[in-house]
Motif scaffolding. Structure first.
Motif, PDB file in Angstrom:
ATOM      1  N   ALA A 174       0.614  -1.279  -0.264  1.00 46.25           N
ATOM      2  CA  ALA A 174       0.022  -0.108   0.054  1.00 46.25           C
ATOM      3  C   ALA A 174       0.669   0.734   0.122  1.00 46.25           C
ATOM      4  N   SER A 175       1.593   1.627   0.542  1.00 44.86           N
ATOM      5  CA  SER A 175       2.851   2.748   1.211  1.00 44.86           C
ATOM      6  C   SER A 175       3.574   2.467  -0.103  1.00 44.86           C
ATOM      7  N   LEU A 176       4.126   1.253  -0.906  1.00 45.68           N
ATOM      8  CA  LEU A 176       4.817   1.488  -2.271  1.00 45.68           C
ATOM      9  C   LEU A 176       4.140   2.322  -3.093  1.00 45.68           C
ATOM     10  N   HIS A 177       3.438   2.315  -3.280  1.00 46.18           N
ATOM     11  CA  HIS A 177       1.411   2.647  -4.420  1.00 46.18           C
ATOM     12  C   HIS A 177       1.176   4.251  -4.131  1.00 46.18           C
ATOM     13  N   GLU A 178       1.953   4.602  -2.644  1.00 46.21           N
ATOM     14  CA  GLU A 178       1.486   6.447  -2.287  1.00 46.21           C
ATOM     15  C   GLU A 178       2.376   7.549  -3.210  1.00 46.21           C
ATOM     16  N   GLN A 179       3.364   6.561  -3.949  1.00 49.39           N
ATOM     17  CA  GLN A 179       4.011   7.683  -4.920  1.00 49.39           C
ATOM     18  C   GLN A 179       3.812   6.735  -5.945  1.00 49.39           C
ATOM     19  N   ALA A 180       3.149   6.759  -7.166  1.00 53.21           N
ATOM     20  CA  ALA A 180       3.937   5.381  -8.273  1.00 53.21           C
ATOM     21  C   ALA A 180       3.005   6.254  -9.637  1.00 53.21           C
ATOM     22  N   ARG A 181       3.867   5.633 -10.713  1.00 49.83           N
ATOM     23  CA  ARG A 181       3.445   5.412 -11.745  1.00 49.83           C
ATOM     24  C   ARG A 181       2.403   4.545 -12.043  1.00 49.83           C
ATOM     25  N   GLU A 190       3.701   1.098 -11.016  1.00 44.97           N
ATOM     26  CA  GLU A 190       5.022   0.792 -10.835  1.00 44.97           C
ATOM     27  C   GLU A 190       5.431   1.815  -9.587  1.00 44.97           C
ATOM     28  N   GLY A 191       5.839   1.870  -8.122  1.00 42.91           N
ATOM     29  CA  GLY A 191       6.430   2.444  -6.580  1.00 42.91           C
ATOM     30  C   GLY A 191       7.534   2.571  -7.817  1.00 42.91           C
ATOM     31  N   LEU A 192       7.956   4.431  -7.060  1.00 49.29           N
ATOM     32  CA  LEU A 192       8.663   5.518  -6.865  1.00 49.29           C
ATOM     33  C   LEU A 192       9.406   5.570  -5.767  1.00 49.29           C
ATOM     34  N   LEU A 193      10.391   6.552  -5.186  1.00 47.74           N
ATOM     35  CA  LEU A 193      10.972   6.976  -4.323  1.00 47.74           C
ATOM     36  C   LEU A 193      10.111   8.021  -4.025  1.00 47.74           C
ATOM     37  N   ASN A 194      10.233   7.974  -2.233  1.00 46.02           N
ATOM     38  CA  ASN A 194       9.659   8.618  -1.760  1.00 46.02           C
ATOM     39  C   ASN A 194       9.733   9.348  -0.547  1.00 46.02           C
ATOM     40  N   TRP A 195       8.849  10.071   0.250  1.00 46.64           N
ATOM     41  CA  TRP A 195       9.398  10.879   1.702  1.00 46.64           C
ATOM     42  C   TRP A 195      10.169   9.725   3.010  1.00 46.64           C
ATOM     43  N   ALA A 231       8.486   2.089   6.612  1.00 51.50           N
ATOM     44  CA  ALA A 231       9.209   2.471   5.787  1.00 51.50           C
ATOM     45  C   ALA A 231      10.141   1.515   5.331  1.00 51.50           C
ATOM     46  N   HIS A 232      10.555   0.520   5.927  1.00 48.74           N
ATOM     47  CA  HIS A 232      11.697  -0.754   5.992  1.00 48.74           C
ATOM     48  C   HIS A 232      10.693  -1.109   4.663  1.00 48.74           C
ATOM     49  N   ALA A 233       9.470  -1.390   5.013  1.00 50.59           N
ATOM     50  CA  ALA A 233       8.642  -2.725   4.306  1.00 50.59           C
ATOM     51  C   ALA A 233       8.053  -1.976   3.635  1.00 50.59           C
ATOM     52  N   ARG A 234       8.215  -0.868   3.011  1.00 53.32           N
ATOM     53  CA  ARG A 234       8.240  -0.149   1.549  1.00 53.32           C
ATOM     54  C   ARG A 234       8.345  -0.271   0.622  1.00 53.32           C
ATOM     55  N   TYR A 235      10.425  -0.517   0.900  1.00 49.05           N
ATOM     56  CA  TYR A 235      11.791  -0.163   0.333  1.00 49.05           C
ATOM     57  C   TYR A 235      11.551  -1.526  -0.103  1.00 49.05           C
ATOM     58  N   PHE A 236      10.932  -2.517   0.975  1.00 50.42           N
ATOM     59  CA  PHE A 236      11.632  -3.952   0.636  1.00 50.42           C
ATOM     60  C   PHE A 236      10.459  -4.446  -0.553  1.00 50.42           C
ATOM     61  N   CYS A 237       9.623  -3.701  -0.732  1.00 49.99           N
ATOM     62  CA  CYS A 237       8.391  -3.913  -1.670  1.00 49.99           C
ATOM     63  C   CYS A 237       8.968  -3.220  -3.060  1.00 49.99           C
ATOM     64  N   LEU A 238       9.511  -1.821  -2.968  1.00 47.44           N
ATOM     65  CA  LEU A 238      10.485  -1.524  -3.981  1.00 47.44           C
ATOM     66  C   LEU A 238      11.906  -2.372  -4.695  1.00 47.44           C
ATOM     67  N   TYR A 239      12.473  -2.664  -3.623  1.00 45.16           N
ATOM     68  CA  TYR A 239      13.700  -4.435  -4.004  1.00 45.16           C
ATOM     69  C   TYR A 239      13.432  -4.299  -4.759  1.00 45.16           C
ATOM     70  N   LEU A 290      20.561   4.396  -3.818  1.00 50.59           N
ATOM     71  CA  LEU A 290      19.588   5.663  -4.267  1.00 50.59           C
ATOM     72  C   LEU A 290      19.321   6.710  -4.005  1.00 50.59           C
ATOM     73  N   GLU A 291      19.211   7.614  -5.359  1.00 49.68           N
ATOM     74  CA  GLU A 291      19.854   9.024  -5.699  1.00 49.68           C
ATOM     75  C   GLU A 291      18.286   9.260  -6.111  1.00 49.68           C
ATOM     76  N   GLY A 292      18.683  10.994  -5.546  1.00 51.20           N
ATOM     77  CA  GLY A 292      17.924  11.712  -6.412  1.00 51.20           C
ATOM     78  C   GLY A 292      16.428  12.084  -5.416  1.00 51.20           C
ATOM     79  N   PRO A 293      16.416  13.538  -5.234  1.00 48.45           N
ATOM     80  CA  PRO A 293      14.875  13.400  -5.150  1.00 48.45           C
ATOM     81  C   PRO A 293      13.874  12.224  -5.215  1.00 48.45           C
ATOM     82  N   PRO A 294      12.769  11.880  -4.163  1.00 48.45           N
ATOM     83  CA  PRO A 294      12.004  11.389  -4.747  1.00 48.45           C
ATOM     84  C   PRO A 294      11.185  11.935  -6.507  1.00 48.45           C
ATOM     85  N   GLN A 295      10.354  11.079  -6.755  1.00 51.79           N
ATOM     86  CA  GLN A 295      10.111  10.957  -7.928  1.00 51.79           C
ATOM     87  C   GLN A 295       8.332  11.606  -8.355  1.00 51.79           C
TER      88      GLN A 295
END
Length: 297
Positions: A174-181, A190-195, A231-239, A290-295
């Motif tokens: 769910a949190s993966l899709h907070e910032q998504a394309r 597609e989940g993107l980097l976020n806050w 944050a841990h769960a979101r970024y593990f899903c993004l990974y 990981l680099e760059g601001p949230p997309q």
């Protein structure tokens, strides 16, 4: 999502569990949404479905039309809800809803806070929005943007496909899709980097991040470190998404959930038998790179 009901009273009863107050509840929903509502004997012009095709019942189609700075409900449906639902079904969820999902979009904090309390007795749950599983209802302060709408929609659809989904995976997806394309050919989300990335990195820097094995097997996701766990769960899903295994992982877990209720064993299977230590090392190295601001989604 079109809500089929046999009367306007049935809609209010479905939404609030109200009995004698159903007329009041419906009126409050209409006022809260800044909406007008219409009912008609046949919904064929909206859906192509004849009333007799629904067990011979004469159904009413209740459509709430929402007006305001944040756009109409139909606009949110066509741009966000519809494409996201199609992508979630195409990539993760097999079972589609067999009950209506009600989406309440409020144009600002004042109306969101007021009617969250007036309709459901809720206070202080979230400044953005939340999902009420018993009522199958999303309650959103849509003035904060569409990210939380996608987050809570993921919960609502996962609730039908996997009612006992473990907390880490439920909130990770769910949190993966907070910032998504969103794309529609083929349907993808597609989940993107976020806050949440700085939260994760801070936990790593202070040696407060537990292992992935502990995250996926623990029963304290909503404990004192809940923010870090999100944050841990979101970024593990993004990974997993970026490694090309997230979709396969969900399918593996869904098929084996009866004997793998936490989803932990399915993680190792999705990664071809890698050890937890190797997986943790790879994940943390990936986070560091990981680099760059949230997309923008």
């Amino acid at each position: 999502f079109i809500l089929w009901v046999e009367s306007v009273e049935q809609f209010a009863t479905h939404l609030t569990g109200a009995g004698t107050d159903s007329h009041l509840a419906l009126l409050m929903v209409s006022i809260a949404l800044g909406a007008t509502y219409e009912h008609q004997g046949s919904c064929e012009q909206h859906t192509g479905v004849r009333p007799e095709s629904r067990a011979g019942k004469r159904c009413w189609c209740l459509r709430l039309h929402v007006h305001g700075r944040t756009g109409t409900l139909d606009g949110w449906d066509h741009r966000t809800i519809g494409p996201a639902a199609q992508a979630l079904w195409a990539n993760y969820f097999d079972k589609r809803p067999d009950e209506p999902i009600v989406v309440l979009l409020f144009n600002g904090t004042e109306s969101y806070d007021h009617y969250s309390h007036a309709l459901f007795g809720d206070e202080g749950i979230s400044v953005f929005g939340y999902y009420k599983p018993r009522q199958r209802t999303l309650v959103m302060n849509i003035s904060t943007g569409g990210g939380t709408l996608l987050h809570e929609l993921t919960h609502a659809l996962a609730d039908f496909d996997c009612p006992k989904i473990p907390d880490w995976l439920n909130e990770g997806l769910a949190s993966l899709h907070e910032q998504a394309r969103l794309t529609d050919a083929p349907p993808r989300i597609e989940g993107l980097l976020n806050w949440r990335l700085p939260v994760l990195r801070d936990a790593i820097d202070r040696d407060r991040l537990r292992t992935l094995e502990e995250l996926t097997t623990g029963d304290d996701f909503r404990g004192t470190d809940e923010g870090v766990n999100y944050a841990h769960a979101r970024y593990f899903c993004l990974y997993m998404q970026q490694q090309g295994v997230l979709r396969d992982y969900y399918r593996i877990f869904h098929a084996s959930r009866a004997h793998d209720p936490t989803g932990a064993d399915s993680v190792l299977e999705a990664f071809d038998g890698i050890s937890w230590q190797e997986l943790d090392t790879s994940f943390r190295e990936w986070v560091a790179g990981l680099e760059g601001p949230p997309q923008d989604g």
